[in-house]
Design an enzyme around this catalytic site. Sequence first.
Site, PDB file in Angstrom:
ATOM      1  N   LYS A  59     -11.211 -33.753 -41.378  1.00 57.09           N
ATOM      2  CA  LYS A  59     -11.702 -34.088 -40.029  1.00 57.09           C
ATOM      3  C   LYS A  59     -10.600 -33.836 -38.991  1.00 57.09           C
ATOM      4  CE  LYS A  59     -14.985 -37.398 -41.945  1.00 57.09           C
ATOM      5  NZ  LYS A  59     -15.348 -38.785 -42.274  1.00 57.09           N
TER       6      LYS A  59
ATOM      7  N   GLN B 156     -12.668 -44.656 -41.681  1.00 53.15           N
ATOM      8  CA  GLN B 156     -13.197 -44.056 -42.905  1.00 53.15           C
ATOM      9  C   GLN B 156     -13.666 -45.141 -43.863  1.00 53.15           C
ATOM     10  OE1 GLN B 156     -13.698 -40.808 -43.351  1.00 53.15           O
ATOM     11  NE2 GLN B 156     -14.456 -40.991 -45.441  1.00 53.15           N
TER      12      GLN B 156
ATOM     13  N   ASP C  35     -19.469 -42.186 -35.290  1.00 51.60           N
ATOM     14  CA  ASP C  35     -20.244 -42.213 -36.543  1.00 51.60           C
ATOM     15  C   ASP C  35     -21.688 -42.659 -36.284  1.00 51.60           C
ATOM     16  OD1 ASP C  35     -18.772 -41.473 -38.886  1.00 51.60           O
ATOM     17  OD2 ASP C  35     -17.586 -43.322 -38.741  1.00 51.60           O
TER      18      ASP C  35
HETATM   19  N1  GUN Z   1     -17.370 -42.287 -45.744  1.00 49.69           N
HETATM   20  C1  GUN Z   1     -18.226 -41.386 -46.260  1.00 49.69           C
HETATM   21  N2  GUN Z   1     -18.896 -40.750 -45.272  1.00 49.69           N
HETATM   22  C2  GUN Z   1     -18.438 -41.277 -44.107  1.00 49.69           C
HETATM   23  C3  GUN Z   1     -18.756 -41.019 -42.746  1.00 49.69           C
HETATM   24  O1  GUN Z   1     -19.606 -40.199 -42.396  1.00 49.69           O
HETATM   25  N3  GUN Z   1     -18.065 -41.767 -41.840  1.00 49.69           N
HETATM   26  C4  GUN Z   1     -17.148 -42.698 -42.195  1.00 49.69           C
HETATM   27  N4  GUN Z   1     -16.539 -43.385 -41.235  1.00 49.69           N
HETATM   28  N5  GUN Z   1     -16.842 -42.963 -43.461  1.00 49.69           N
HETATM   29  C5  GUN Z   1     -17.486 -42.243 -44.403  1.00 49.69           C
END
Ligand code: GUN
Length: 297
Positions: free
Chosen positions: A52, A96, A119
């Site tokens: 990311k 995350q 998100d």
């Molecule tokens: N863990 C797995 N997928 C995601 C996501 O799309 N966002 C976040 N913040 N954590 C994750």
Amino acid sequence: MTNVLDGNAVGDRIREELRGCIDTLDGEGVTPGLATVLMSEDPASETYVSMKQRACEDLGIESIHREIDPDAPAEELFETVESLNDDPEVHGILVQMPVPDHVDKRTVLRSIDPEKDVDGFHPENVGRLVAGDARFKPCTPHGIQKLLEAADVDTEGKEAVVVGRSDIVGKPMANLLIQKAPGGNATTTVCHSRTDDLGAKTREADIVVAAAGYPELVDGSMIAEGATVIDVGVNRVDADNEKGYELVGDVEFESAKERAEVITPVPGGVGPMTITMLLYNTVKAAGIQADVPVDLP
Ligand code: GUN
């Protein structure tokens, strides 16, 4: 011939279009900023977060990163989020998941400023999505909508089956598919671990979205001839190679491909779209916060 969708190509096209939005913001003296927060030593989470960050840097989005010891008190995470909420150069915040067991996930999600919640997991943003007034659509389901659109797969009036009921994918995917809006209007069933005879449900579907987190759960015998199959799974399974593992989806690709008309591979299908839509939401957040109109793709 089965159409194997290329998430990298669709994602790259959207990222190119986002560059135009970033130029518009730049003209107003605004550089979009995304903060990632990692409170985990899980190798997969570390990999996702660094992917990311790299995607942000490649596009001209400022990447801010905070790491917190997984054994630290929960307060440390909340204080970090609070300082990012207050930082005007941070337009998007992503914590995350999963966070350690001693940290209450729901409190974390509520602690993020809803205008920076790229998100789309804050209850305010979940509520807005359900009400048909989304601010930030969650990245993976939004990416799937974009992928279906790019492949000319119309959802209107179709039978869609979502396998999995997670807050991150299954539930928001179903919510998007039932919206009275482009990319929605599908008759949608959500299946999960307690569903009786999963195959009977998926065989009825024009569109199957597999997001259960079980390797190769959905095989060709569970797919209708001519269906569209979207595989969200990223499962590490033991393999006799250098890494000691390989990645497989929730769909048994080879057998499903025999029957599907449209299918996504793992890797290279949904994954690149998830990151693309995170960039999209970050650009959108910067536009909202700076009060600069941006023409999003
Ligand atoms: N863990 C797995 N997928 C995601 C996501 O799309 N966002 C976040 N913040 N954590 C994750």
